[in-house]
Scaffold this motif. Structure first.
Motif, PDB file in Angstrom:
ATOM      1  N   PHE A   1      40.325  31.593 -22.945  1.00 17.98           N
ATOM      2  CA  PHE A   1      41.702  31.608 -23.446  1.00 17.98           C
ATOM      3  C   PHE A   1      41.956  30.497 -24.463  1.00 17.98           C
ATOM      4  CE2 PHE A   1      42.418  34.443 -19.899  1.00 17.98           C
ATOM      5  CZ  PHE A   1      43.294  35.360 -20.452  1.00 17.98           C
ATOM      6  N   ASP A   2      41.247  29.385 -24.343  1.00 18.66           N
ATOM      7  CA  ASP A   2      41.408  28.312 -25.330  1.00 18.66           C
ATOM      8  C   ASP A   2      40.920  28.739 -26.707  1.00 18.66           C
ATOM      9  OD1 ASP A   2      42.560  26.649 -23.485  1.00 18.66           O
ATOM     10  OD2 ASP A   2      40.739  25.488 -23.074  1.00 18.66           O
ATOM     11  N   GLU A   3      40.003  29.689 -26.752  1.00 19.47           N
ATOM     12  CA  GLU A   3      39.461  30.156 -28.032  1.00 19.47           C
ATOM     13  C   GLU A   3      40.331  31.227 -28.680  1.00 19.47           C
ATOM     14  OE1 GLU A   3      36.702  29.255 -29.888  1.00 19.47           O
ATOM     15  OE2 GLU A   3      36.658  27.523 -28.547  1.00 19.47           O
ATOM     16  N   LEU A   4      41.243  31.806 -27.929  1.00 17.30           N
ATOM     17  CA  LEU A   4      42.073  32.890 -28.470  1.00 17.30           C
ATOM     18  C   LEU A   4      43.125  32.345 -29.425  1.00 17.30           C
ATOM     19  CD1 LEU A   4      42.812  35.163 -25.362  1.00 17.30           C
ATOM     20  CD2 LEU A   4      41.155  35.571 -27.191  1.00 17.30           C
ATOM     21  N   ASP A   5      43.458  33.154 -30.415  1.00 19.01           N
ATOM     22  CA  ASP A   5      44.586  32.866 -31.296  1.00 19.01           C
ATOM     23  C   ASP A   5      45.833  33.440 -30.638  1.00 19.01           C
ATOM     24  OD1 ASP A   5      46.234  32.229 -33.383  1.00 19.01           O
ATOM     25  OD2 ASP A   5      45.568  33.873 -34.684  1.00 19.01           O
ATOM     26  N   LYS A   6      46.630  32.583 -29.990  1.00 21.34           N
ATOM     27  CA  LYS A   6      47.721  33.039 -29.133  1.00 21.34           C
ATOM     28  C   LYS A   6      49.086  32.803 -29.784  1.00 21.34           C
ATOM     29  CE  LYS A   6      46.428  30.281 -25.757  1.00 21.34           C
ATOM     30  NZ  LYS A   6      45.145  29.742 -26.236  1.00 21.34           N
ATOM     31  N   ASP A   7      50.025  33.700 -29.490  1.00 20.63           N
ATOM     32  CA  ASP A   7      51.414  33.494 -29.893  1.00 20.63           C
ATOM     33  C   ASP A   7      52.277  33.215 -28.660  1.00 20.63           C
ATOM     34  OD1 ASP A   7      51.326  35.983 -28.753  1.00 20.63           O
ATOM     35  OD2 ASP A   7      52.296  37.044 -30.408  1.00 20.63           O
ATOM     36  N   TYR A   8      51.662  32.661 -27.615  1.00 20.38           N
ATOM     37  CA  TYR A   8      52.355  32.301 -26.386  1.00 20.38           C
ATOM     38  C   TYR A   8      51.742  31.011 -25.852  1.00 20.38           C
ATOM     39  CZ  TYR A   8      48.164  34.657 -24.593  1.00 20.38           C
ATOM     40  OH  TYR A   8      46.874  35.041 -24.357  1.00 20.38           O
ATOM     41  N   GLN A   9      52.437  30.389 -24.900  1.00 20.20           N
ATOM     42  CA  GLN A   9      51.969  29.144 -24.303  1.00 20.20           C
ATOM     43  C   GLN A   9      51.226  29.447 -23.002  1.00 20.20           C
ATOM     44  OE1 GLN A   9      52.342  26.014 -25.690  1.00 20.20           O
ATOM     45  NE2 GLN A   9      53.156  27.148 -27.461  1.00 20.20           N
ATOM     46  N   MET A  10      50.041  28.874 -22.839  1.00 22.01           N
ATOM     47  CA  MET A  10      49.255  29.064 -21.628  1.00 22.01           C
ATOM     48  C   MET A  10      48.981  27.723 -20.963  1.00 22.01           C
ATOM     49  SD  MET A  10      47.540  31.010 -19.521  1.00 22.01           S
ATOM     50  CE  MET A  10      47.073  32.563 -20.294  1.00 22.01           C
ATOM     51  N   SER A  11      49.352  27.612 -19.687  1.00 20.77           N
ATOM     52  CA  SER A  11      49.039  26.429 -18.891  1.00 20.77           C
ATOM     53  C   SER A  11      48.169  26.858 -17.719  1.00 20.77           C
ATOM     54  CB  SER A  11      50.318  25.766 -18.368  1.00 20.77           C
ATOM     55  OG  SER A  11      51.170  25.384 -19.432  1.00 20.77           O
ATOM     56  N   TYR A  12      47.278  25.968 -17.286  1.00 20.85           N
ATOM     57  CA  TYR A  12      46.377  26.282 -16.181  1.00 20.85           C
ATOM     58  C   TYR A  12      46.785  25.501 -14.940  1.00 20.85           C
ATOM     59  CZ  TYR A  12      43.645  27.847 -20.177  1.00 20.85           C
ATOM     60  OH  TYR A  12      43.249  28.451 -21.338  1.00 20.85           O
ATOM     61  N   ILE A  13      46.843  26.197 -13.836  1.00 12.08           N
ATOM     62  CA  ILE A  13      47.131  25.582 -12.548  1.00 12.08           C
ATOM     63  C   ILE A  13      45.834  25.662 -11.747  1.00 12.08           C
ATOM     64  CG2 ILE A  13      48.571  25.628 -10.499  1.00 12.08           C
ATOM     65  CD1 ILE A  13      50.046  25.026 -13.142  1.00 12.08           C
ATOM     66  N   GLU A  14      45.182  24.523 -11.556  1.00 12.03           N
ATOM     67  CA  GLU A  14      43.836  24.501 -10.989  1.00 12.03           C
ATOM     68  C   GLU A  14      43.866  24.216  -9.491  1.00 12.03           C
ATOM     69  OE1 GLU A  14      40.825  22.479 -13.255  1.00 12.03           O
ATOM     70  OE2 GLU A  14      42.113  22.411 -15.047  1.00 12.03           O
ATOM     71  N   GLU A  15      43.351  25.171  -8.735  1.00 14.43           N
ATOM     72  CA  GLU A  15      43.205  24.990  -7.295  1.00 14.43           C
ATOM     73  C   GLU A  15      41.941  24.189  -7.001  1.00 14.43           C
ATOM     74  OE1 GLU A  15      44.979  29.334  -5.800  1.00 14.43           O
ATOM     75  OE2 GLU A  15      42.824  28.957  -5.809  1.00 14.43           O
ATOM     76  N   GLU A  16      42.013  23.300  -6.030  1.00 18.36           N
ATOM     77  CA  GLU A  16      40.813  22.579  -5.589  1.00 18.36           C
ATOM     78  C   GLU A  16      40.075  23.370  -4.516  1.00 18.36           C
ATOM     79  OE1 GLU A  16      41.908  18.682  -4.402  1.00 18.36           O
ATOM     80  OE2 GLU A  16      42.517  18.060  -6.431  1.00 18.36           O
ATOM     81  N   LYS A  17      40.793  24.285  -3.867  1.00 13.43           N
ATOM     82  CA  LYS A  17      40.185  25.192  -2.897  1.00 13.43           C
ATOM     83  C   LYS A  17      40.960  26.505  -2.970  1.00 13.43           C
ATOM     84  CE  LYS A  17      42.997  23.658   1.045  1.00 13.43           C
ATOM     85  NZ  LYS A  17      42.964  23.111   2.420  1.00 13.43           N
ATOM     86  N   PHE A  18      40.447  27.557  -2.374  1.00 13.00           N
ATOM     87  CA  PHE A  18      41.126  28.841  -2.431  1.00 13.00           C
ATOM     88  C   PHE A  18      42.403  28.789  -1.600  1.00 13.00           C
ATOM     89  CE2 PHE A  18      36.697  30.024  -3.391  1.00 13.00           C
ATOM     90  CZ  PHE A  18      36.914  30.620  -4.634  1.00 13.00           C
TER      91      PHE A  18
END
Length: 349
Positions: free
Chosen positions: A185-202
């Protein structure tokens, strides 16, 4: 499409009308007598009946609009304006005796299908942290959010549907193969905002929402990363707010027909009745929700927690949880390989 494909009689069952709505995928049926328009049935009419817990074996005249909007043939060129004024997606064209000659759909023109709806700007959370074990061996190599559906990943297709309604702020919860997802997703040319919410475990289907406390302070959408919902998202949001729900679940009507005669037993093995090939109707959770921001306060910290756990807590407390039913054909799920094939077939990929 042949016009007659969406013709029905007023005495068929609502269940049969639902099946025809699913097959035709036009969101409207025309109720006719000798090709004369006497009513219409839309997915909205069906939704209102379901929400009243109505019996689907009733005849369709119980739910049809008996005074439908139509356009005289001499004013056919104004059909789009009629639809815009009425906020509807289709309009039948009739002669001076109300005989149906044609029907015009809003989306007959490219890119108009969404434009007449109210724009929404709510944040969208896409749950993309799971292993996708039902899609093995594909997900041994690719994480489920990046599984291609045609030329685009399933997650891109989900985002595209939201952006058409105006959404621009997306949160992607990630865990399994998260670096691959983020790099893509970082490589995509986006017209929206993307944030990542990272889990440390499932953390299940809702545990990661805890990590969004303080980040989302308004009504927001939640979607699983393996579904596509064909519906009016602005209408779903409006329904949620009008009903003051804490959570609104988008549900799909599923019909199951037992292909055998079913036996009813009494005491001591005595047969007390039989039902030949019975049909049962259920509302099924699609994995698409609208939530109020205060629900984030009720998600436990760093705990495996499903969104159904949260819903059941609210039900036990007497809090308001609602549902927005959609037609079976409006829900595409790629959680299993055969369903993924069905999704691609439906999207004609």
């Amino acid at each position: 499409m042949y016009l007659e494909e969406i013709f029905i009689k007023k005495d068929i069952s609502i269940r049969e009308a639902i099946k025809k709505l699913d097959v035709t995928a036009k969101k409207i049926l025309l109720v006719v007598e000798d090709d004369v328009l006497i009513g219409t049935v839309t997915d909205g009419d069906v939704r209102r009946w379901i929400l009243k817990n109505g019996d689907l074996s009733f005849q369709v005249h119980n739910i049809m609009n008996k005074t439908p909007t139509s356009v005289p043939i001499k004013e056919k060129h104004l059909a789009k304006q009629y639809m815009k004024n009425k906020g509807i997606e289709s309009v039948p064209i009739v002669d001076d005796k109300n005989k149906i000659l044609d029907i015009v759909f809003w989306n007959d023109d490219v890119d108009l299908a969404i434009n007449k709806f109210e724009k929404v700007s709510s944040p969208v959370v896409i749950m993309a942290g799971g292993k996708g074990t039902r899609l093995y061996p594909y997900t041994k190599i690719l994480p489920k959010p990046l599984i291609p559906i045609g030329e685009f990943s399933i997650t891109e297709r989900i985002i595209t549907r939201f952006t058409k309604f105006g959404c621009e702020n997306f949160y992607l919860t990630v865990n399994y193969k998260k670096n691959m997802i983020k790099a893509y997703f970082d490589e995509l040319d986006k017209d929206y905002q993307m944030s990542y919410i990272e889990e440390e475990k499932f953390l299940g289907t809702a545990g990661s929402l805890y990590l969004l406390k303080g980040k989302i302070n308004e009504t927001f959408f939640v979607s699983n990363c393996d579904i596509l919902i064909e519906a009016n998202y602005s209408d779903i949001l409006a329904y949620h707010k009008e009903n003051n729900n804490l959570i609104t679940m988008v549900t799909s009507l599923k019909n199951y027909k037992i292909p055998y005669g079913v036996i009813k037993l009494g005491n001591n093995g005595r047969v007390v009745g039989t039902i030949e090939k019975p049909e049962y109707d259920y509302l099924v959770n699609t994995g698409f929700y609208v939530l109020e921001p205060e629900t984030l306060e009720d998600v436990p910290e760093n705990t495996f927690f499903h969104i159904t756990d949260l819903i059941n807590r609210y039900i036990d407390r007497g809090k308001k949880v609602g549902t927005y039913p959609i037609m079976e054909n409006a829900w595409l799920d790629m959680g299993e390989i055969n369903e993924m094939d069905r999704m691609m077939e439906r999207l004609k990929l």
